[in-house]
Design an enzyme around this catalytic site. Structure first.
Site, PDB file in Angstrom:
ATOM      1  CB  SER A  94      -1.120  -0.079   1.116  1.00  0.00           C
ATOM      2  OG  SER A  94      -1.984   0.951   1.102  1.00  0.00           O
ATOM      3  CG  LEU A  95       2.266   3.431   3.622  1.00  0.00           C
ATOM      4  CD1 LEU A  95       3.468   4.003   3.634  1.00  0.00           C
ATOM      5  CD2 LEU A  95       1.517   3.967   4.979  1.00  0.00           C
TER       6      LEU A  95
END
Length: 312
Positions: A94-95
């Site tokens: 994700s991030l």
């Protein structure tokens, strides 16, 4: 040993993250100062001293986790352990995909910090608090979890958001649909179905407003060819083209994080060890569950850096 560097996502934050690195290495302090300056916020003080409730806010946790990952990467680079020479691929959860791109030179550090601040705020604002939810379904395959989500939707949004490892799938969507999914899953052989303590339903169609914000923000930054390929979350395959990377980062906001498939892709294409750079050991812990022949380690503090330097 053929390595891939991987970068953690939200949930790996903790008060004190990066502090030992900052005390041991001037280069790490410089990374934290550059992120502080980019955000016009003393984020490093929040990372070192808390409070945890404020650090855990999405708009703080995302750039903070990236900052620690980049501090590790910079320290390793200064020690002669360069990403391009040590890893054949990178990936981030994700991030963490942004951290990976910063580590391989696709994104500048200040741009990455600002993008993650925008991303965190946009994801938080996309859905009113209390209207969305996420839940972990343990013991179900991806296909079974997707079937549960489809049955539970009933006109609402309910989707598989993270395929983390065999038997560990996270679903995301409307709170009412997620509640239904938890009950349905229990009747489908799910070992455990539980709501996650998150503030928004990430990686599902409800994040569409945030995807629009990120498309605008990403259109304004320079993305360079990475020094080694990125295994993208939404594709679970390698990419190197800057414009393709830009588009996939937009798709990632609403798309599923195909972590299990991405790790399998790495293993099937020569990777034998995953090296997690940054806070926590979540991704290193998942490696063996995904592919029995993979080894993994995490590099968070000075002792980890020293041990890794001896092995490379």
């Amino acid at each position: 040993m053929t390595r891939a560097f991987v970068f953690p996502g939200q949930g790996s934050q903790a008060v004190g993250m990066g502090q030992a690195l900052a005390e041991a290495f001037p280069l790490a302090r410089e990374v934290f100062e550059e992120v502080d300056d980019a955000l016009s916020q003393k984020l490093s003080a929040l990372m070192f001293d808390g409070p945890l409730e404020e650090l855990t806010l999405t708009q703080n946790a995302q750039p903070a986790l990236m900052a620690v990952s980049m501090a590790v990467a910079r320290v390793l680079d200064h020690a002669g352990i360069k990403v391009a020479d040590t890893a054949i691929m990178v990936a981030g959860h994700s991030l963490g995909e942004y951290s990976a791109l910063a580590a391989v030179g696709s994104l500048g550090l200040a741009d990455t910090a600002r993008l993650l601040r925008i991303r965190g705020e946009a994801m938080q604002k996309a859905v009113p608090v209390g209207e969305g939810a996420m839940a972990a379904l343990l013991g179900l395959s991806l296909e079974d979890a997707q079937a549960v989500a489809k049955e539970a939707a009933q006109g609402d949004v309910c989707e598989a958001a993270n395929d983390n490892a065999p038997g560990q799938v996270v679903i995301s969507g409307s709170k009412t649909a997620i509640d239904r999914a938890i009950e349905i899953a229990k009747g489908k052989g799910c070992k455990r179905a539980m709501l996650l303590p998150v503030s928004a339903p990430f990686h599902c169609a409800l994040m569409a407003p945030a995807a629009e914000v990120m498309a605008e923000a990403l259109s304004k930054v320079t993305i360079r060819v990475p020094s080694v390929p990125l295994v993208a979350n939404v594709r679970a395959a390698r990419v190197t083209d800057p414009e393709e990377i830009r588009q996939l980062l937009v798709e990632q906001v609403t798309g599923s994080v195909r972590w299990r498939e991405g790790v399998l892709h790495m293993a099937e294409n020569g990777v034998t060890e995953l090296v997690e750079l940054g806070s926590g050991k979540v991704l290193a812990g998942l490696a063996k569950r995904i592919h029995k022949d993979l080894t993994a380690r995490s590099i968070q503090g000075p002792a980890d850096v020293e041990a890794f330097a001896k092995d490379v």
